[in-house]
Motif scaffolding. Sequence first.
Motif, PDB file in Angstrom:
ATOM      1  N   HIS A 157       0.854  -1.180   0.000  1.00  0.00           N
ATOM      2  CA  HIS A 157       0.000   0.000   0.000  1.00  0.00           C
ATOM      3  C   HIS A 157       0.895   1.237   0.000  1.00  0.00           C
ATOM      4  CE1 HIS A 157      -3.108  -2.855   1.203  1.00  0.00           C
ATOM      5  NE2 HIS A 157      -3.956  -1.953   0.737  1.00  0.00           N
ATOM      6  N   LEU A 158       0.490   2.220  -0.766  1.00  0.00           N
ATOM      7  CA  LEU A 158       1.233   3.480  -0.801  1.00  0.00           C
ATOM      8  C   LEU A 158       0.641   4.413   0.255  1.00  0.00           C
ATOM      9  CD1 LEU A 158       3.356   5.291  -2.006  1.00  0.00           C
ATOM     10  CD2 LEU A 158       1.780   5.862  -3.860  1.00  0.00           C
ATOM     11  N   LEU A 159       1.436   4.635   1.314  1.00  0.00           N
ATOM     12  CA  LEU A 159       0.980   5.466   2.426  1.00  0.00           C
ATOM     13  C   LEU A 159       1.637   6.834   2.315  1.00  0.00           C
ATOM     14  CD1 LEU A 159       1.731   2.826   5.207  1.00  0.00           C
ATOM     15  CD2 LEU A 159      -0.402   3.088   3.921  1.00  0.00           C
ATOM     16  N   THR A 160       1.006   7.825   2.911  1.00  0.00           N
ATOM     17  CA  THR A 160       1.654   9.139   2.979  1.00  0.00           C
ATOM     18  C   THR A 160       1.679   9.607   4.427  1.00  0.00           C
ATOM     19  OG1 THR A 160      -0.446  10.263   2.578  1.00  0.00           O
ATOM     20  CG2 THR A 160       0.963   9.837   0.666  1.00  0.00           C
ATOM     21  N   HIS A 161       2.731  10.343   4.776  1.00  0.00           N
ATOM     22  CA  HIS A 161       2.879  10.888   6.127  1.00  0.00           C
ATOM     23  C   HIS A 161       3.123  12.378   6.016  1.00  0.00           C
ATOM     24  CE1 HIS A 161       3.344   6.766   7.573  1.00  0.00           C
ATOM     25  NE2 HIS A 161       4.209   6.582   6.586  1.00  0.00           N
ATOM     26  N   GLN A 162       2.394  13.125   6.800  1.00  0.00           N
ATOM     27  CA  GLN A 162       2.649  14.562   6.873  1.00  0.00           C
ATOM     28  C   GLN A 162       3.931  14.791   7.664  1.00  0.00           C
ATOM     29  OE1 GLN A 162       0.733  16.835   5.264  1.00  0.00           O
ATOM     30  NE2 GLN A 162      -0.314  15.022   4.474  1.00  0.00           N
ATOM     31  N   VAL A 163       4.785  15.664   7.168  1.00  0.00           N
ATOM     32  CA  VAL A 163       6.017  16.000   7.877  1.00  0.00           C
ATOM     33  C   VAL A 163       5.931  17.458   8.273  1.00  0.00           C
ATOM     34  CG1 VAL A 163       8.520  16.134   7.730  1.00  0.00           C
ATOM     35  CG2 VAL A 163       7.292  14.340   6.498  1.00  0.00           C
ATOM     36  N   VAL A 164       6.004  17.709   9.593  1.00  0.00           N
ATOM     37  CA  VAL A 164       5.891  19.083  10.078  1.00  0.00           C
ATOM     38  C   VAL A 164       7.049  19.904   9.533  1.00  0.00           C
ATOM     39  CG1 VAL A 164       5.879  20.549  12.126  1.00  0.00           C
ATOM     40  CG2 VAL A 164       4.727  18.326  12.154  1.00  0.00           C
ATOM     41  N   GLY A 165       6.721  20.966   8.824  1.00  0.00           N
ATOM     42  CA  GLY A 165       7.767  21.832   8.266  1.00  0.00           C
ATOM     43  C   GLY A 165       8.513  21.183   7.122  1.00  0.00           C
ATOM     44  N   GLY A 166       7.977  20.087   6.624  1.00  0.00           N
ATOM     45  CA  GLY A 166       8.696  19.348   5.591  1.00  0.00           C
ATOM     46  C   GLY A 166       8.723  20.079   4.258  1.00  0.00           C
ATOM     47  N   GLY A 167       9.585  19.664   3.390  1.00  0.00           N
ATOM     48  CA  GLY A 167       9.707  20.293   2.085  1.00  0.00           C
ATOM     49  C   GLY A 167      10.870  19.684   1.334  1.00  0.00           C
ATOM     50  N   ARG A 168      11.323  20.428   0.378  1.00  0.00           N
ATOM     51  CA  ARG A 168      12.323  19.922  -0.550  1.00  0.00           C
ATOM     52  C   ARG A 168      13.619  19.475   0.138  1.00  0.00           C
ATOM     53  NH1 ARG A 168      14.870  23.822  -5.036  1.00  0.00           N
ATOM     54  NH2 ARG A 168      16.435  22.382  -5.823  1.00  0.00           N
ATOM     55  N   TYR A 169      13.987  20.181   1.212  1.00  0.00           N
ATOM     56  CA  TYR A 169      15.268  19.889   1.847  1.00  0.00           C
ATOM     57  C   TYR A 169      15.157  18.913   3.009  1.00  0.00           C
ATOM     58  CZ  TYR A 169      16.920  23.825  -0.871  1.00  0.00           C
ATOM     59  OH  TYR A 169      17.242  24.673  -1.905  1.00  0.00           O
ATOM     60  N   THR A 170      13.982  18.353   3.205  1.00  0.00           N
ATOM     61  CA  THR A 170      13.781  17.519   4.380  1.00  0.00           C
ATOM     62  C   THR A 170      14.187  16.063   4.137  1.00  0.00           C
ATOM     63  OG1 THR A 170      11.987  18.909   5.140  1.00  0.00           O
ATOM     64  CG2 THR A 170      12.048  16.706   6.023  1.00  0.00           C
ATOM     65  N   THR A 171      14.862  15.484   5.123  1.00  0.00           N
ATOM     66  CA  THR A 171      15.187  14.062   5.096  1.00  0.00           C
ATOM     67  C   THR A 171      14.342  13.377   6.162  1.00  0.00           C
ATOM     68  OG1 THR A 171      17.453  14.800   4.799  1.00  0.00           O
ATOM     69  CG2 THR A 171      17.130  12.460   5.174  1.00  0.00           C
ATOM     70  N   SER A 172      13.776  12.246   5.851  1.00  0.00           N
ATOM     71  CA  SER A 172      12.950  11.534   6.835  1.00  0.00           C
ATOM     72  C   SER A 172      13.366  10.084   6.937  1.00  0.00           C
ATOM     73  CB  SER A 172      11.476  11.595   6.443  1.00  0.00           C
ATOM     74  OG  SER A 172      10.978  12.899   6.574  1.00  0.00           O
ATOM     75  N   ILE A 173      13.306   9.564   8.139  1.00  0.00           N
ATOM     76  CA  ILE A 173      13.617   8.152   8.390  1.00  0.00           C
ATOM     77  C   ILE A 173      12.473   7.573   9.202  1.00  0.00           C
ATOM     78  CG2 ILE A 173      15.172   6.583   9.616  1.00  0.00           C
ATOM     79  CD1 ILE A 173      17.394   8.704   8.945  1.00  0.00           C
ATOM     80  N   GLY A 174      11.928   6.458   8.765  1.00  0.00           N
ATOM     81  CA  GLY A 174      10.824   5.823   9.486  1.00  0.00           C
ATOM     82  C   GLY A 174      11.356   4.765  10.435  1.00  0.00           C
ATOM     83  N   LEU A 175      10.985   4.855  11.692  1.00  0.00           N
ATOM     84  CA  LEU A 175      11.416   3.846  12.670  1.00  0.00           C
ATOM     85  C   LEU A 175      10.406   2.703  12.689  1.00  0.00           C
ATOM     86  CD1 LEU A 175      12.524   6.164  15.633  1.00  0.00           C
ATOM     87  CD2 LEU A 175      13.877   5.275  13.728  1.00  0.00           C
ATOM     88  N   PRO A 176      10.854   1.499  13.035  1.00  0.00           N
ATOM     89  CA  PRO A 176       9.933   0.358  13.043  1.00  0.00           C
ATOM     90  C   PRO A 176       8.748   0.543  13.973  1.00  0.00           C
ATOM     91  CG  PRO A 176      12.204  -0.399  13.124  1.00  0.00           C
ATOM     92  CD  PRO A 176      12.249   1.094  13.281  1.00  0.00           C
ATOM     93  N   ASP A 177       8.894   1.370  15.039  1.00  0.00           N
ATOM     94  CA  ASP A 177       7.785   1.555  15.974  1.00  0.00           C
ATOM     95  C   ASP A 177       6.745   2.548  15.453  1.00  0.00           C
ATOM     96  OD1 ASP A 177       8.974   4.019  16.231  1.00  0.00           O
ATOM     97  OD2 ASP A 177       9.731   3.686  18.261  1.00  0.00           O
ATOM     98  N   GLY A 178       6.917   3.042  14.237  1.00  0.00           N
ATOM     99  CA  GLY A 178       5.917   3.922  13.648  1.00  0.00           C
ATOM    100  C   GLY A 178       6.308   5.387  13.674  1.00  0.00           C
ATOM    101  N   ARG A 179       7.333   5.740  14.478  1.00  0.00           N
ATOM    102  CA  ARG A 179       7.730   7.149  14.527  1.00  0.00           C
ATOM    103  C   ARG A 179       8.472   7.548  13.252  1.00  0.00           C
ATOM    104  NH1 ARG A 179      11.170   7.745  19.761  1.00  0.00           N
ATOM    105  NH2 ARG A 179      11.740   5.623  19.158  1.00  0.00           N
ATOM    106  N   LEU A 180       8.415   8.841  12.981  1.00  0.00           N
ATOM    107  CA  LEU A 180       9.099   9.392  11.821  1.00  0.00           C
ATOM    108  C   LEU A 180      10.098  10.434  12.323  1.00  0.00           C
ATOM    109  CD1 LEU A 180       8.653   8.898   8.767  1.00  0.00           C
ATOM    110  CD2 LEU A 180       7.288  10.996   8.741  1.00  0.00           C
TER     111      LEU A 180
END
Lengths: 356, 173
Positions: A118-141
């Motif tokens: 399934h293709l999921l989406t997550h809102q990233v606070v203040g996110g944008g072009r320069y943002t890097t995100s890593i998803g932890l197994p416990d669900g946190r981003l």
Amino acid sequence: MDEIPRDIQVAVRAAAEAPQDYKGELSTVFRRARRRRARRRATAAAAAFTVLAGLAGGGFALRQRTDAMPLHEPASPVPAQRLLLPGADGIYVAAQGDPSPVHLGDAAQIGELSVDDHLLTHQVVGGGRYTTSIGLPDGRLVSMGPRGAAPPHGEMLLTVETPGGQTQQRDVTSEDEPVSLAAADATTAYLWRPYGLYARELAGGLERLVISSDMLELPDSDPAGGLDAADVGGDRLVIADQDRSCRPLLTSIAPPQGLRFLPLTALGCTSVTGLRLSPAALRVAVTYRAKGASRVAVLSTEDGRVLADREVATAKGGAAAATVEVAWTDDRTVRGVVVPTGGKEVHTLRQFTVVS
Amino acid sequence: MVVPTTAPRSAPAEPVTDGFEAFYRAHVDRVYRALAVTLRRDDLAHEAVDEAMARAYARWHVVGTLDNPAGWVFRVGLNWATSWWRKLRREGPPLTDTGHPAADHPAADTTPGGALFALAALPLPQRAVVTCRILLDLSTAETAEALGLSEGTVKSRLSRGLAALRAQLSTEE
């Protein structure tokens, strides 16, 4: 000759004032000693266990050989890594999941392809072009991105978002120096700063240097700028230096010391585009370019052997305009996806699996 | 900073550490500088002195009884740093070798009186003896014990090192 002329003594003592001041602390020494003691105990325990297992269960293990797992593999299942799509830029749909197209790339959200496609989406606070995100197994981003102006002049915020929507955000900028997110686990975010790789406690914000830029032969001013890829898992760091991209270097960060190079040159590699260590850091999945195609190889971190290698996007199939993301399902299985970028058509994301 | 000297009965035994903190505070900077001059890399010296101090802490019941614990820490740090480099080099030499502690050519940096430049031109074994004798204030016998050499070897390395330093510093003048 046993006497040392005074003028030479003075000159040598003056030379010893040249190095930068020692910045260490006693607490670092204690921590280092504790880790060393724990490692030795673990090694001794593992050795004893191996001997006992060999004596007591040797015959049985031989009969069950086809089902046997190597002794160094963890017995309990490890949480699967999440397959985030930070390089996505376009309209996408998962091959097997919800057919509704999703736009990713310029909005404050990041895509993720779940194990069940399934293709999921997550809102990233203040996110944008320069943002890097890593998803932890416990669900946190865990994300890092600028507030306000784009780097290098804006504040860089480290954000931890829970699945329930709780957000913790910290400004991690220091004196306008570049900072970037290298990796994260349940307790720690690893940040590249000018002097090297730092471990930052997610809970308290305490930072410590785990390995210096000079030890990795990276530019002191901006080590992340000298890298094609990097990942941290357990007490292992693997980096692909731009100067020798196809010879990633595996190092220990506790204590910091080089372990081995993981050469991909025999596979025709021209550049490495991504590195991901398995949950127990026994293997590393490497995405790389070779003859215009995109490929994924799995290497053993214990001896550098290539355990698997396959092409995932051909030169004709648009490999140059696509990124490849991978994540480990367990310590032997890596899943991945080729993410085409650009264009107005809807891109279908198809997962692949590499078993080693 | 409280140094744990006793442990609860149920906890794993901690090393005997009486006097370690005082030793650390008195000697860490000096040993670090000696390693930085010998290895020609501040960052490597930093890691090396931390690692050697951690090992000294773990074995303080033995190291603390030595005549020159600082010499022991210097040798352990030096061995650790050179092993680190050798291990990397076995796997494949880096593109540039200028930072290698055993490189024969001098570093590009200059220092007061050109002494660091002159020291950098010495082979690593000679540099280690010179720094032990001058920066750690060890005698010939103490240097021999710290580096695991015979006194004759220490004297000969010191003699050659001082002669080379003298020649280099004279040239600078």
